[in-house]
Scaffold this motif. Structure first.
Motif, mmCIF file in Angstrom:
data_model
loop_
_atom_site.group_PDB
_atom_site.id
_atom_site.type_symbol
_atom_site.label_atom_id
_atom_site.label_comp_id
_atom_site.label_asym_id
_atom_site.label_seq_id
_atom_site.Cartn_x
_atom_site.Cartn_y
_atom_site.Cartn_z
ATOM 1 N N VAL A 61 32.020 42.627 38.632
ATOM 2 C CA VAL A 61 34.263 42.898 38.572
ATOM 3 C C VAL A 61 34.507 44.458 37.715
ATOM 4 O O VAL A 61 34.641 43.655 36.395
ATOM 5 C CB VAL A 61 34.421 41.397 38.981
ATOM 6 N N LEU A 119 41.530 41.969 39.482
ATOM 7 C CA LEU A 119 42.230 41.135 39.383
ATOM 8 C C LEU A 119 44.109 41.429 39.117
ATOM 9 O O LEU A 119 44.222 41.457 40.265
ATOM 10 C CB LEU A 119 41.986 39.916 38.328
ATOM 11 N N TRP A 160 33.225 39.827 44.906
ATOM 12 C CA TRP A 160 34.221 39.926 43.417
ATOM 13 C C TRP A 160 35.607 38.935 43.564
ATOM 14 O O TRP A 160 35.782 38.026 42.758
ATOM 15 C CB TRP A 160 35.268 41.093 43.589
ATOM 16 N N CYS A 210 36.023 35.435 41.143
ATOM 17 C CA CYS A 210 37.389 35.540 40.089
ATOM 18 C C CYS A 210 38.022 34.277 40.735
ATOM 19 O O CYS A 210 39.191 34.627 39.839
ATOM 20 C CB CYS A 210 38.348 37.041 40.744
ATOM 21 N N GLY A 211 37.448 33.573 41.361
ATOM 22 C CA GLY A 211 38.284 32.482 41.754
ATOM 23 C C GLY A 211 38.441 31.471 42.887
ATOM 24 O O GLY A 211 38.731 31.005 43.206
ATOM 25 N N MET A 228 42.380 32.157 43.084
ATOM 26 C CA MET A 228 42.870 33.742 43.546
ATOM 27 C C MET A 228 44.314 34.144 44.818
ATOM 28 O O MET A 228 45.048 34.894 44.402
ATOM 29 C CB MET A 228 41.793 34.865 43.264
#
Length: 59
Positions: A7, A12, A37, A41-42, A46
């Motif tokens: 990533v 983000l 990705w 990242c969550g 996200m």
């Protein structure tokens, strides 16, 4: 991009500020890579943060 592509450090921030397509374009990623990705990242958290950011900018 290879499956082991990491990533990008600013993914983000770009995703939250500009959205999915802008992040794909900036990083040259396919949709499948962008999805991965996002998960890394969550995931749903996200996406929730992106929705919150869009609402904040719309005001």
């Amino acid at each position: 991009m290879t499956p082991n592509t990491r990533v990008p450090p600013d993914f983000l921030a770009v995703f939250n500020a500009k959205g999915w397509r802008a992040a794909e374009h900036l990083f040259g990623a396919r949709t499948s890579v962008t999805r991965r990705w996002i998960e890394l990242c969550g995931g749903k958290d996200m996406l929730t943060e992106r929705k919150r950011e869009r609402k904040r900018r719309a005001k």
